[in-house]
Enzyme design. Structure first.
Site, PDB file in Angstrom:
ATOM      1  N   ASP A   1       0.831  -1.169   0.202  1.00  0.00           N
ATOM      2  CA  ASP A   1      -0.135   0.130  -0.017  1.00  0.00           C
ATOM      3  C   ASP A   1       1.030   1.078   0.135  1.00  0.00           C
ATOM      4  O   ASP A   1       1.823   1.064   0.322  1.00  0.00           O
ATOM      5  CB  ASP A   1      -0.917   0.010   1.325  1.00  0.00           C
ATOM      6  CG  ASP A   1      -1.812   1.218   1.114  1.00  0.00           C
ATOM      7  OD1 ASP A   1      -2.405   1.479   0.233  1.00  0.00           O
ATOM      8  OD2 ASP A   1      -2.128   1.854   2.259  1.00  0.00           O
ATOM      9  N   SER A   2       0.274   2.489  -0.440  1.00  0.00           N
ATOM     10  CA  SER A   2       1.049   3.738  -0.315  1.00  0.00           C
ATOM     11  C   SER A   2       1.404   4.077   1.163  1.00  0.00           C
ATOM     12  O   SER A   2       2.528   4.775   1.313  1.00  0.00           O
ATOM     13  CB  SER A   2       0.136   4.604  -0.962  1.00  0.00           C
ATOM     14  OG  SER A   2      -1.085   4.816  -0.151  1.00  0.00           O
TER      15      SER A   2
ATOM     16  N   CYS B   1      -3.578  -0.991  -2.387  1.00  0.00           N
ATOM     17  CA  CYS B   1      -4.065   0.477  -2.754  1.00  0.00           C
ATOM     18  C   CYS B   1      -4.745   0.477  -3.959  1.00  0.00           C
ATOM     19  O   CYS B   1      -4.453   0.043  -5.070  1.00  0.00           O
ATOM     20  CB  CYS B   1      -2.664   0.867  -2.875  1.00  0.00           C
ATOM     21  SG  CYS B   1      -2.692   2.726  -3.408  1.00  0.00           S
TER      22      CYS B   1
ATOM     23  N   GLU C   1      -5.823   8.899   9.194  1.00  0.00           N
ATOM     24  CA  GLU C   1      -4.379   8.701   9.255  1.00  0.00           C
ATOM     25  C   GLU C   1      -4.313   9.447  10.730  1.00  0.00           C
ATOM     26  O   GLU C   1      -3.357   9.004  11.310  1.00  0.00           O
ATOM     27  CB  GLU C   1      -3.392   9.505   8.264  1.00  0.00           C
ATOM     28  CG  GLU C   1      -3.212   8.792   6.890  1.00  0.00           C
ATOM     29  CD  GLU C   1      -2.234   7.793   6.992  1.00  0.00           C
ATOM     30  OE1 GLU C   1      -1.217   7.557   7.852  1.00  0.00           O
ATOM     31  OE2 GLU C   1      -2.288   6.884   6.223  1.00  0.00           O
TER      32      GLU C   1
ATOM     33  N   CYS D   1     -10.841   3.048  -1.235  1.00  0.00           N
ATOM     34  CA  CYS D   1      -9.851   3.641  -0.844  1.00  0.00           C
ATOM     35  C   CYS D   1      -9.431   2.805   0.179  1.00  0.00           C
ATOM     36  O   CYS D   1     -10.262   2.421   1.289  1.00  0.00           O
ATOM     37  CB  CYS D   1      -9.932   5.059  -0.359  1.00  0.00           C
ATOM     38  SG  CYS D   1      -8.557   5.707   0.605  1.00  0.00           S
ATOM     39  N   THR D   2      -8.122   2.370   0.550  1.00  0.00           N
ATOM     40  CA  THR D   2      -7.735   1.569   1.843  1.00  0.00           C
ATOM     41  C   THR D   2      -8.236   2.009   3.170  1.00  0.00           C
ATOM     42  O   THR D   2      -8.578   1.051   4.056  1.00  0.00           O
ATOM     43  CB  THR D   2      -6.401   1.370   1.800  1.00  0.00           C
ATOM     44  OG1 THR D   2      -5.719   2.706   1.579  1.00  0.00           O
ATOM     45  CG2 THR D   2      -5.789   0.557   0.703  1.00  0.00           C
ATOM     46  N   HIS D   3      -8.174   3.269   3.336  1.00  0.00           N
ATOM     47  CA  HIS D   3      -8.616   3.846   4.505  1.00  0.00           C
ATOM     48  C   HIS D   3      -9.884   3.658   4.953  1.00  0.00           C
ATOM     49  O   HIS D   3     -10.275   3.921   6.165  1.00  0.00           O
ATOM     50  CB  HIS D   3      -8.163   5.177   4.675  1.00  0.00           C
ATOM     51  CG  HIS D   3      -6.573   5.548   4.493  1.00  0.00           C
ATOM     52  ND1 HIS D   3      -5.806   5.151   3.461  1.00  0.00           N
ATOM     53  CD2 HIS D   3      -5.900   6.200   5.431  1.00  0.00           C
ATOM     54  CE1 HIS D   3      -4.437   5.531   3.731  1.00  0.00           C
ATOM     55  NE2 HIS D   3      -4.493   6.087   5.038  1.00  0.00           N
TER      56      HIS D   3
HETATM   57  N1  DGL Z   1      -3.839   3.619  -0.300  1.00  0.00           N
HETATM   58  C1  DGL Z   1      -4.749   4.525  -1.112  1.00  0.00           C
HETATM   59  C2  DGL Z   1      -5.904   4.047  -1.875  1.00  0.00           C
HETATM   60  O1  DGL Z   1      -6.518   3.043  -1.572  1.00  0.00           O
HETATM   61  C3  DGL Z   1      -5.188   5.882  -0.272  1.00  0.00           C
HETATM   62  C4  DGL Z   1      -4.130   6.861   0.112  1.00  0.00           C
HETATM   63  C5  DGL Z   1      -3.241   7.433  -1.027  1.00  0.00           C
HETATM   64  O2  DGL Z   1      -3.854   8.442  -1.596  1.00  0.00           O
HETATM   65  O3  DGL Z   1      -2.225   7.054  -1.024  1.00  0.00           O
HETATM   66  O4  DGL Z   1      -6.142   4.643  -2.910  1.00  0.00           O
END
Ligand code: DGL
Length: 246
Positions: free
Chosen positions: A7-8, A70, A150, A180-182
């Site tokens: 993931d990012s 991600c 976050e 989105c992962t979050h």
């Molecule tokens: N991990 C990113 C996603 O799922 C979200 C956070 C980012 O912008 O890096 O799109």
């Protein structure tokens, strides 16, 4: 089997959590590119380059497969990553759409996709969902929810104000893709905002079901997990302890 989860940043821990809850692998190697998060505001070339660099990172770990948790990377870089990887690379978009179909949601239902700017602009979700015959699709960039999560804010006034900002003018959807992962971490607040009506699609749950459908088998033992980061790994490990217990 050893799976890589990329993931990012910290958000992909929501996918790792699903893999801990439903063990399909013996070992999870998690890598968060915390030095360069967020990806969701970057352009496609940069996102592809970061995806390819993640493959280089995982080449040191002898993994059997890689899950790109991600959504932003899944939207732009999967083909390039697959070309250079010596193991299968799965994204989360296809499993998310597969999960939407599997839930038997009516093709006339109102589907809302929420994701980063880059993911929404890629139109990957919109195109693939439309191909499945869904007619009412709405896509919203909700990137400001990422830093809120976050910050460890999963409920309360600040989050509610942000949800109000994004959702105040839209009708209650029947289903929401948490693109989105979050967002799984704030799923409860999102659902509450819409009076618990929408069905939510969560990437972690979707990828687990998807892999099961491909023939991966449930294991009796929780996998071990190693966490790596491109910046401040100690911080990511602290976040992981907190998030994985939510
Ligand atoms: N991990 C990113 C996603 O799922 C979200 C956070 C980012 O912008 O890096 O799109």
């Amino acid at each position: 089997m050893r799976v890589g989860v990329f993931d990012s940043g910290a958000g992909g821990l929501t996918v790792a959590k699903s893999l801990l809850q439903t063990p399909l692998f013996d070992e999870i190697i998690y890598y968060g590119d915390t030095a360069r998060v967020p990806y969701g505001i970057k352009d496609s070339n940069t996102i592809i380059r970061y995806g390819l660099e993640a493959i280089e990172f995982f080449n040191n770990f002898d993994i059997d497969l890689l899950i790109t948790a991600c959504n932003t990377v899944s939207a732009y870089a999967l083909n390039d990553m697959r070309e250079v990887a010596s193991y299968p690379v799965y994204g989360v978009i296809e499993p998310g759409i597969w999960a939407l179909e599997k839930k038997g949601i009516n093709k006339d239902a109102n589907i809302l996709i929420i994701a980063t700017r880059a993911t929404i602009n890629s139109k990957r979700y919109q195109i693939e969902i439309a191909k499945k015959g869904f007619k009412n699709i709405m896509a919203l960039q909700t990137g400001m929810l990422v830093p809120i999560v976050e910050e460890g804010i999963f409920e309360g006034k600040v989050l509610e104000a942000m949800l109000e900002y994004y959702f105040k003018d839209i009708a209650t959807p029947d289903a929401i893709i948490l693109g989105c992962t979050h967002f799984p971490l704030i799923a409860k607040s999102i659902k509450n905002f819409f009076h618990n009506k929408p069905i939510l699609i969560h990437s972690g749950e979707a990828i687990v079901e998807y892999l099961l459908s491909l023939g991966y088998k449930k294991l009796p033992k929780t996998p071990s997990m190693q966490i790596y980061a491109s910046d401040n790994v100690k911080n990511l490990r602290t976040i992981a302890k907190k998030w994985l217990s939510q």
